[in-house]
Write a protein that holds these residues in place. Structure first.
Motif, short mmCIF file in Angstrom:
data_model
loop_
_atom_site.label_atom_id
_atom_site.label_comp_id
_atom_site.label_asym_id
_atom_site.label_seq_id
_atom_site.Cartn_x
_atom_site.Cartn_y
_atom_site.Cartn_z
N TYR C 165 0.86 -1.19 0.00
CA TYR C 165 0.00 0.00 0.00
C TYR C 165 0.89 1.24 0.00
CZ TYR C 165 0.93 -1.02 4.95
OH TYR C 165 1.54 -1.35 6.14
N HIS C 166 0.33 2.36 -0.41
CA HIS C 166 1.12 3.59 -0.45
C HIS C 166 0.24 4.80 -0.16
CE1 HIS C 166 -0.49 3.43 -4.59
NE2 HIS C 166 -0.42 4.75 -4.55
N THR C 167 0.90 5.89 0.21
CA THR C 167 0.20 7.16 0.41
C THR C 167 0.24 7.94 -0.90
OG1 THR C 167 2.14 8.44 1.05
CG2 THR C 167 1.05 7.17 2.78
N GLU C 168 -0.67 8.91 -1.02
CA GLU C 168 -0.72 9.70 -2.25
C GLU C 168 -0.83 11.19 -2.01
OE1 GLU C 168 -3.70 8.21 -4.99
OE2 GLU C 168 -2.20 6.77 -5.74
N ASN C 169 -0.95 11.60 -0.74
CA ASN C 169 -1.22 13.03 -0.50
C ASN C 169 0.02 13.88 -0.24
OD1 ASN C 169 -0.45 12.36 2.05
ND2 ASN C 169 -2.29 13.08 3.08
N HIS C 170 1.20 13.34 -0.56
CA HIS C 170 2.44 14.11 -0.43
C HIS C 170 2.69 14.61 0.98
CE1 HIS C 170 2.25 13.62 -4.60
NE2 HIS C 170 2.23 14.85 -5.03
N PHE C 171 2.29 13.83 1.99
CA PHE C 171 2.40 14.30 3.37
C PHE C 171 3.82 14.61 3.80
CE2 PHE C 171 4.07 10.83 6.11
CZ PHE C 171 4.19 9.82 5.17
N LEU C 172 4.83 13.96 3.18
CA LEU C 172 6.21 14.20 3.61
C LEU C 172 6.67 15.63 3.32
CD1 LEU C 172 7.95 10.80 2.75
CD2 LEU C 172 7.51 11.74 5.02
N ASN C 173 6.01 16.30 2.41
CA ASN C 173 6.32 17.71 2.18
C ASN C 173 6.25 18.53 3.47
OD1 ASN C 173 6.70 17.41 -0.56
ND2 ASN C 173 4.65 18.12 -1.13
N LEU C 174 5.37 18.13 4.35
CA LEU C 174 5.16 18.88 5.59
C LEU C 174 6.14 18.48 6.70
CD1 LEU C 174 1.27 18.63 5.70
CD2 LEU C 174 2.67 20.53 4.83
N TYR C 175 6.92 17.39 6.47
CA TYR C 175 7.77 16.87 7.54
C TYR C 175 9.23 16.75 7.14
CZ TYR C 175 3.25 15.88 9.60
OH TYR C 175 2.00 16.01 10.11
N GLY C 176 9.69 17.62 6.26
CA GLY C 176 11.11 17.64 5.93
C GLY C 176 11.50 16.77 4.76
N GLY C 177 10.57 16.03 4.19
CA GLY C 177 10.86 15.30 2.96
C GLY C 177 11.19 13.83 3.13
N ASN C 178 11.28 13.35 4.36
CA ASN C 178 11.47 11.90 4.53
C ASN C 178 11.27 11.51 6.00
OD1 ASN C 178 14.02 12.37 5.87
ND2 ASN C 178 14.94 12.62 3.84
N LEU C 179 11.33 10.22 6.27
CA LEU C 179 11.06 9.74 7.63
C LEU C 179 12.15 10.17 8.61
CD1 LEU C 179 9.67 6.15 6.88
CD2 LEU C 179 8.37 8.21 7.46
#
Lengths: 314, 314, 314
Positions: C165-179
């Motif tokens: 499964y994967h995300t699609e809403n580009h949420f990492l944009n809000l958290y620095g770009g990665n985990l």
């Protein structure tokens, strides 16, 4: 000490323009040799022992040691088993058996004999365990084994080896082409199968350094006595009701169920050794049964206990 | 952040045709520099700190950090000692002492100071132990030490260092050219030799960040008091009847047998620390003798306890 | 299986003369792609799943697996979480939680989620933990998760996955770009912060293999019951008064303080799990709460317990 020659006829495109990105990244480097044997056969000029770069079939570039001289040369170092703590019973560094104690819940132990996990470097393979992609990638026919004293520099491996021997009958053709596939077929797992019939192949060996008599003296007198009637073999697997072992180190084995002597020579194993738990658990199983390096009873000599076991394919 | 310039006059053959296979596999890449110093001397244009590729004399390609600015530049990062668990006494991650507890049966511990085992990456050397082939391969004269807070990114190492100091008298010329050979000569092994006479060299240091007074305050008051009479030195080895240590971290040492104070500052060691076993065992020996980071009694400050020790050669 | 195409318009200099030393050592290889997404976008011809070489922004060359097909392709494998010993509670191999037991003195455990330490190989990421420089280097927007049975060869990963499964809403944009940056913001550390308000984002997911109902059946009936009212999400962090967890494995979560059910699905965590210590400690937290692989009570199925969790960025 590091060189590889590639058959230039096979890589004409690099003659016109050479892009590193093209070559390394597009996979052109896969044109490079997949084993020391391939290197050796393609290039008459490649005859020096030492470090070479190889490529796996998936395009993984790695560096290892090639033995280009023994019995015609072309041997690739794919692994080493190094006992870092004979007193530790399946502790950290026992990557070829179990690093978390003798444990019936973890019958495969680390699973190293039959997985693609890699570790170590060729250079330090007499000071630490080593396994490279060649272990599961190379399509090989025979195995060569060197017992090299711990911490010896690679330039001196051959000269200082206590024992060196190899097979010649191409037995790996029958088992998928390497030990990875052989151990997929004969899982190194406690509690599997019955006695004898599940054992892996016992293959005749030829000595390159040492001989049968010298070899026997490195192990304890109990095992010496029993092996007097036997031919030297490379034995890849032994399964007895209470033992599992991956390789026999001495090249002198005897396949009779419940004959404990064999286990004195185990190199690697599964994750559980129930007899006298955890006394036998480790990469050098039971080498110190009657004391460390004593060469008394079932104990091996200090010499062989403090030597790494290097595994080559050809 | 990653760049290396090679003296092109020395590699004329790559001007006519460039084959990746030829270059990387035949060992041409060995023409590349063997140390940051060599890079720096051959190429006036190489002046930026950062990651560079180097080649060992055996042709092993690796990447590490070069300090191209301090005291003329040309320093190669070859190792870091990172304490990942001050509460663990010779547990997992104590690669510069013993990862399997304080153990008289394993007097050398991991043997890291005098073997060719490598681990970690330059990038993560403030978050984990690090050792590259340069540690045993480079022919060096001097040592530089940086104490960098844990988990700092390499771009900020120099600016955030708590302490930085280096030797200038080329002492490594007398000991084989690097710490690997020095520790072959002075084995980091419990139970060897007598007091004082077996100690390794104590070398004067020059501070690049910090100074003597600042340095002393990072360690406990007990040791501070005793070191007030001393000159700052880089001390590579100390052997007392009950202790073994590889490096002194503070650059401030005192060589008197049975003076326990010295052991408060040990970086790395052998495999056994008998006093108050296992209380002193670990990569940062005894830093928490009177509590973690308290800077009371024999305990070091939290600041120095949570800083990795980076070792450079030149 | 290993190929990368680089936009040749961007590397004109390699057309005139190609020096390996220039390219690899001067950092030209940094021109190569930094992620599978970049590779995919620049080169219409790159469409095969497999191993590719990538370069980090610091010029570190590494090899990993690219998923070039799922939902448009361009996914970079950056990490895997592999449980090597479900019976071991924070023992060797629990690199995403704590390898030295559940320990309040080590609240961050290994610190893996928020540091630059790397380990393992792409090839063996279903047999061992894996983390490459992409984990902290790539500027990503979304995450994809594959649950692949242990020890599966990479050619079969996609076909044999239990769940993808994967995300699609580009949420990492809000958290620095990665985990890496996300977990810098939300430290995976026991004892920090209060309930709920400190939790990381819960992001809607799209299934590529499996679906909500199938997913729920892989976990125990207790959690199944509670999740019946919930939407599937990828949840990056959960902090409850007595638990810390890094990722939720099931993509089905419920954010209510003190709801223990959530912890049955934790992938990785900090260094301390106080409830029923050390019963929950490990990379697959509490998967065996009511027995190994029983799928009874709070226990997950054997199927999901024996599958590695592969993490991709795009």
């Amino acid at each position: 000490m590091s060189h590889v020659v590639v058959d230039q006829e096979e890589v004409p495109y690099v003659k016109t323009k050479a892009k590193l990105e093209d070559a390394i990244l597009q996979g052109r480097i896969k044109q490079a040799a997949r084993s020391c044997k391939e290197l050796h056969e393609k290039n008459a000029s490649v005859h020096a022992d030492g470090l070479y770069y190889l490529n796996s079939s998936r395009g993984v570039l790695y560096q290892t040691f090639c033995d280009m001289t023994t019995a015609g040369g072309g041997w690739t170092l794919v692994a080493s088993v190094h006992e870092n703590n004979m007193y530790g019973k399946c502790t950290l560094g026992d990557r070829w058996s179990n690093q978390q104690g003798s444990d019936p819940n973890r019958p495969d132990g680390e699973g190293t004999w039959a997985n693609t996990v890699t570790f170590g470097t060729a250079e330090s393979s007499t000071s630490d365990d080593y396994k490279n992609p060649g272990y599961y990638d190379i399509a090989a026919q025979d195995v060569s084994v060197w017992h090299v004293p711990n911490n010896i520099d690679l330039e001196q491996w051959s000269a200082t080896s206590i024992l060196r021997y190899h097979t010649e009958n191409h037995f790996l053709n029958l088992y998928g082409g390497n030990l990875f596939y052989l151990f997929k077929k004969f899982p190194v797992r406690f509690g599997l199968g019955a006695c004898i019939t599940d054992n892996g192949p016992a293959i005749p060996i030829v000595y390159d350094t040492g001989n049968v008599d010298y070899n026997k003296n490195l192990y304890g007198p109990n095992s010496r006595r029993m092996s007097n009637f036997l031919e030297p073999v490379f034995f890849t697997f032994f399964k007895e009701s209470s033992y599992i072992c991956a390789l026999f180190s001495d090249g002198v084995c005897f396949v009779v169920c419940n004959v404990l002597i064999l286990l004195q020579f185990c190199i690697g194993g599964g994750g559980h050794f129930p007899e006298a738990i955890p006394r036998q658990c480790g990469d050098f199983t039971s080498f110190d049964w009657d004391g460390y390096g004593t060469n008394i009873g079932w104990s091996a000599s200090k010499e062989i206990t403090e030597a790494a076991v290097l595994l080559f394919y050809r």
